[in-house]
Design an enzyme around this catalytic site. Structure first.
Site, PDB file in Angstrom:
ATOM      1  N   SER A 140       0.860  -1.177   0.000  1.00 53.34           N
ATOM      2  CA  SER A 140       0.000   0.000   0.000  1.00 53.34           C
ATOM      3  C   SER A 140       0.896   1.225   0.000  1.00 53.34           C
ATOM      4  CB  SER A 140      -0.884   0.004   1.263  1.00 53.34           C
ATOM      5  OG  SER A 140      -1.527   1.254   1.441  1.00 53.34           O
ATOM      6  N   TYR A 153      -2.050  -1.617  10.427  1.00 49.02           N
ATOM      7  CA  TYR A 153      -2.055  -1.662   8.965  1.00 49.02           C
ATOM      8  C   TYR A 153      -0.706  -1.197   8.415  1.00 49.02           C
ATOM      9  CZ  TYR A 153      -3.785  -1.097   4.184  1.00 49.02           C
ATOM     10  OH  TYR A 153      -3.980  -1.199   2.828  1.00 49.02           O
TER      11      TYR A 153
END
Length: 271
Positions: A140, A153
């Protein structure tokens, strides 16, 4: 002729979002798809739509070594090799570290990091059987920059980026004909935010805000990823926001927070 024609491509998290869009993209290009997802209902819908190109499907929790063993055994029996593995399955969270239950933190790391590691570990022998292979790990842009309240995350996605880079070094120095691509999407119009683990009272506000700033469709993301795969690029930035954030991090160093937090509306969510 398409480069992907008759290529055996494993995609995790293929029941929705980027994984589904990738399956659709490669189906159009006549690949042979091996599709997995933890949500078997969603998976079967996608398989029904792409039936002509689905070699096999498997309901898979990517954190389960037993599940990976079963998938590997199925592929050994049916084809004996794999050309491409796309480790796409993932999940998010929204909580400060001090307010994140340990089991929630561990679950995010287990899915996002161990799921990728297991995918590489169990599929690598089949990739080597193909004599030339490609591993695609989805990280990401939050594997390059950080915002508040997403510690688990970020930890997982930074780790996926580092793992992918290290794995490519291993493949090179072991003389294995395997390339590794690390994909770094920005905001993609999927349900990842809505499905986040969270105890935060501002969660609904977070989801609405994510939906408003997610610029890139899954279909467009799949096209960009496929282009990066074709060029064997070690890192693929997906979306203008990902490219801009990556540039700011390079330009400003740790000071990028002052710009990215303002642009991402962090203060509006967390104040």
């Amino acid at each position: 002729m398409s480069e992907w024609k008759d290529k055996v491509i494993v995609i995790t998290g293929a029941g929705s979002g980027i994984g589904k869009a990738l399956a659709e993209h490669f189906a159009v290009n006549q690949a042979k798809l091996v599709l997995t997802d933890i949500n078997n209902e969603n998976l079967q819908v996608v398989c029904g739509q792409l039936n002509h190109c689905v070699l096999c499907s498997h309901a898979l929790d990517v954190t389960s070594t037993e599940g990976w063993e079963a998938l590997k055994a199925m592929l050994v029996e049916q084809v004996g090799y794999v050309d491409i593995v796309i480790n796409n399955a993932g999940m998010s969270n929204f909580d400060y570290f001090t307010e994140t239950p340990p089991e929630q933190f561990d679950r995010v790391l287990d899915v996002n990091l161990n799921g990728v590691v297991y995918g590489c570990r169990y599929m690598l022998p089949l990739l080597l059987n193909a004599k030339s292979g490609l591993i695609v790990n989805v990280s990401s842009i939050f594997g390059a920059i950080t915002v508040p309240a997403m510690t688990a995350y970020h930890t997982s996605k930074f780790a996926v980026r580092g793992f992918s880079s290290a794995l490519q070094q291993d493949m090179k120095y072991q003389g294995f004909p395997i390339k590794v691509v690390c994909v770094m999407p920005g905001g993609i119009k999927t349900n990842i935010a809505r499905n986040s683990l969270s105890e935060n009272r501002d969660f609904d506000k977070y989801v609405r805000h994510f939906d408003s700033v997610a610029y890139t469709t899954p279909k467009r993301a799949a096209q960009i990823i496929a282009k990066g795969m074709r060029k064997r690029k070690p890192q693929v930035l997906v979306g203008p926001d990902a490219k801009f954030a990556n540039f700011l991090q390079w330009l400003l160093g740790d000071a990028y927070h002052r710009v990215t937090n303002a642009l991402l509306g962090v203060n509006n969510i967390l104040k």
